[in-house]
Motif scaffolding. Structure first.
Motif, PDB file in Angstrom:
ATOM      1  N   VAL A   1     -69.469  -1.147 -27.156  1.00 48.60           N
ATOM      2  CA  VAL A   1     -70.375   0.208 -27.228  1.00 48.60           C
ATOM      3  C   VAL A   1     -71.649  -0.239 -28.019  1.00 48.60           C
ATOM      4  CG1 VAL A   1     -70.550   2.427 -28.543  1.00 48.60           C
ATOM      5  CG2 VAL A   1     -68.085   1.607 -27.903  1.00 48.60           C
ATOM      6  N   ALA A   2     -72.598   0.214 -27.336  1.00 49.03           N
ATOM      7  CA  ALA A   2     -74.165   0.152 -27.739  1.00 49.03           C
ATOM      8  C   ALA A   2     -74.682   1.507 -28.242  1.00 49.03           C
ATOM      9  CB  ALA A   2     -74.981  -0.576 -26.886  1.00 49.03           C
ATOM     10  N   ASN A   3     -75.102   1.491 -29.465  1.00 57.27           N
ATOM     11  CA  ASN A   3     -75.518   2.872 -29.930  1.00 57.27           C
ATOM     12  C   ASN A   3     -77.151   2.442 -30.360  1.00 57.27           C
ATOM     13  OD1 ASN A   3     -73.244   4.845 -30.491  1.00 57.27           O
ATOM     14  ND2 ASN A   3     -72.571   2.951 -31.535  1.00 57.27           N
ATOM     15  N   ILE A   4     -78.034   3.456 -29.466  1.00 56.65           N
ATOM     16  CA  ILE A   4     -79.291   3.184 -29.497  1.00 56.65           C
ATOM     17  C   ILE A   4     -79.746   4.441 -30.343  1.00 56.65           C
ATOM     18  CG2 ILE A   4     -81.452   3.124 -28.301  1.00 56.65           C
ATOM     19  CD1 ILE A   4     -79.488   1.800 -26.046  1.00 56.65           C
ATOM     20  N   ASP A   5     -80.332   3.924 -31.428  1.00 57.70           N
ATOM     21  CA  ASP A   5     -80.930   5.318 -32.382  1.00 57.70           C
ATOM     22  C   ASP A   5     -82.516   5.277 -32.174  1.00 57.70           C
ATOM     23  OD1 ASP A   5     -81.927   6.930 -34.384  1.00 57.70           O
ATOM     24  OD2 ASP A   5     -80.472   6.283 -35.638  1.00 57.70           O
ATOM     25  N   VAL A   6     -82.978   6.025 -31.409  1.00 56.82           N
ATOM     26  CA  VAL A   6     -84.436   6.301 -30.921  1.00 56.82           C
ATOM     27  C   VAL A   6     -85.305   6.553 -32.241  1.00 56.82           C
ATOM     28  CG1 VAL A   6     -86.081   7.480 -29.909  1.00 56.82           C
ATOM     29  CG2 VAL A   6     -84.258   6.845 -28.841  1.00 56.82           C
ATOM     30  N   SER A   7     -84.738   7.110 -33.324  1.00 56.32           N
ATOM     31  CA  SER A   7     -85.583   7.515 -34.675  1.00 56.32           C
ATOM     32  C   SER A   7     -85.630   6.265 -35.451  1.00 56.32           C
ATOM     33  CB  SER A   7     -84.672   8.498 -35.431  1.00 56.32           C
ATOM     34  OG  SER A   7     -83.571   8.198 -35.874  1.00 56.32           O
ATOM     35  N   SER A   8     -84.724   5.426 -35.609  1.00 56.50           N
ATOM     36  CA  SER A   8     -84.748   4.164 -36.307  1.00 56.50           C
ATOM     37  C   SER A   8     -85.034   2.936 -35.305  1.00 56.50           C
ATOM     38  CB  SER A   8     -83.247   3.832 -37.163  1.00 56.50           C
ATOM     39  OG  SER A   8     -82.472   3.433 -36.160  1.00 56.50           O
TER      40      SER A   8
ATOM     41  N   GLY B   1     -65.452  -5.865 -29.792  1.00 53.95           N
ATOM     42  CA  GLY B   1     -64.331  -6.378 -30.521  1.00 53.95           C
ATOM     43  C   GLY B   1     -64.433  -5.850 -31.947  1.00 53.95           C
ATOM     44  N   LEU B   2     -64.286  -6.852 -32.562  1.00 55.99           N
ATOM     45  CA  LEU B   2     -64.506  -6.837 -33.985  1.00 55.99           C
ATOM     46  C   LEU B   2     -65.909  -7.132 -34.714  1.00 55.99           C
ATOM     47  CD1 LEU B   2     -61.183  -8.374 -35.184  1.00 55.99           C
ATOM     48  CD2 LEU B   2     -61.745  -6.189 -35.112  1.00 55.99           C
ATOM     49  N   SER B   3     -66.711  -7.700 -33.574  1.00 58.25           N
ATOM     50  CA  SER B   3     -68.227  -8.068 -33.985  1.00 58.25           C
ATOM     51  C   SER B   3     -69.116  -6.891 -33.865  1.00 58.25           C
ATOM     52  CB  SER B   3     -68.698  -9.013 -33.120  1.00 58.25           C
ATOM     53  OG  SER B   3     -67.755 -10.123 -33.109  1.00 58.25           O
TER      54      SER B   3
ATOM     55  N   SER C   1     -74.624 -10.590 -21.278  1.00 56.33           N
ATOM     56  CA  SER C   1     -73.338 -11.503 -20.998  1.00 56.33           C
ATOM     57  C   SER C   1     -72.190 -10.793 -21.292  1.00 56.33           C
ATOM     58  CB  SER C   1     -73.518 -12.551 -21.841  1.00 56.33           C
ATOM     59  OG  SER C   1     -74.518 -13.401 -21.370  1.00 56.33           O
ATOM     60  N   MET C   2     -72.140  -9.517 -22.540  1.00 54.37           N
ATOM     61  CA  MET C   2     -71.035  -9.041 -22.846  1.00 54.37           C
ATOM     62  C   MET C   2     -70.809  -7.934 -21.830  1.00 54.37           C
ATOM     63  SD  MET C   2     -71.956  -8.041 -26.884  1.00 54.37           S
ATOM     64  CE  MET C   2     -72.557  -9.608 -28.080  1.00 54.37           C
ATOM     65  N   VAL C   3     -71.789  -7.494 -21.320  1.00 58.17           N
ATOM     66  CA  VAL C   3     -71.449  -6.301 -20.434  1.00 58.17           C
ATOM     67  C   VAL C   3     -70.759  -6.803 -19.089  1.00 58.17           C
ATOM     68  CG1 VAL C   3     -72.656  -4.672 -18.692  1.00 58.17           C
ATOM     69  CG2 VAL C   3     -73.495  -4.700 -21.123  1.00 58.17           C
ATOM     70  N   ARG C   4     -71.279  -8.090 -18.722  1.00 58.96           N
ATOM     71  CA  ARG C   4     -70.700  -8.815 -17.623  1.00 58.96           C
ATOM     72  C   ARG C   4     -69.413  -9.269 -17.827  1.00 58.96           C
ATOM     73  NH1 ARG C   4     -73.576  -9.150 -12.824  1.00 58.96           N
ATOM     74  NH2 ARG C   4     -72.813 -11.380 -12.634  1.00 58.96           N
TER      75      ARG C   4
END
Length: 142
Positions: free
Chosen positions: A28-35, A43-45, A126-129
């Motif tokens: 999961v990639a969360n992109i916060d435009v405001s910050s 996983g756990l990372s 790499s993660m996505v792939r």
């Protein structure tokens, strides 16, 4: 006896997941435009990187997406063949990709894409792939 074994098998399947995709890692990639940050949970990372999203006059689309395609190197036909290394396209021509303009990371500077340091873009790519498009979610919020 057969009934007890069957019940135990059903219980184990419910407990651990009955299908192969249930075992797959998620990204999961969360992109916060405001910050101007991107937080990646793999996983756990957890990774937190500075990004550049759309500068004034341009727009980075908000919403929840899955990757549509990836490209190790892409050149923007719309913006003077600008290089877009390690591109993960998530909404039409919008992508998360590496940039050489690292001094601008942390503030709006793009035409709408999400720019990352190239090393971080390579890691994300790499993660996505590895986990696949179906197990990757990209969330862009204010």
């Amino acid at each position: 006896m057969k009934k007890t074994v069957l019940m135990a098998a059903v219980f184990v399947a419910m407990l651990f997941g009955a299908s192969g995709p249930g075992w797959a890692a998620s990204l999961v990639a969360n992109i916060d435009v405001s910050s101007q940050t991107m937080t990646v949970r793999y996983g756990l990372s957890v990774y937190r990187w500075s990004v550049s999203t759309a500068r004034p006059g341009y727009f980075t689309p908000r919403g929840t997406y899955r990757p549509q395609r990836t490209a190790r190197i892409w050149y923007s036909r719309k913006y003077h063949m600008s290089p877009m290394p390690y591109s993960v396209f998530f909404h039409g021509g919008y992508a998360i990709h590496g940039t050489g303009a690292v001094r601008q990371l942390g503030r709006p500077a793009s035409h709408g894409c999400v720019r990352l340091h190239t090393a971080n873009a390579a890691t994300f790519y790499s993660m996505v792939r590895e986990v696949g498009f179906g197990n990757t979610r990209i969330v862009v919020t204010n």
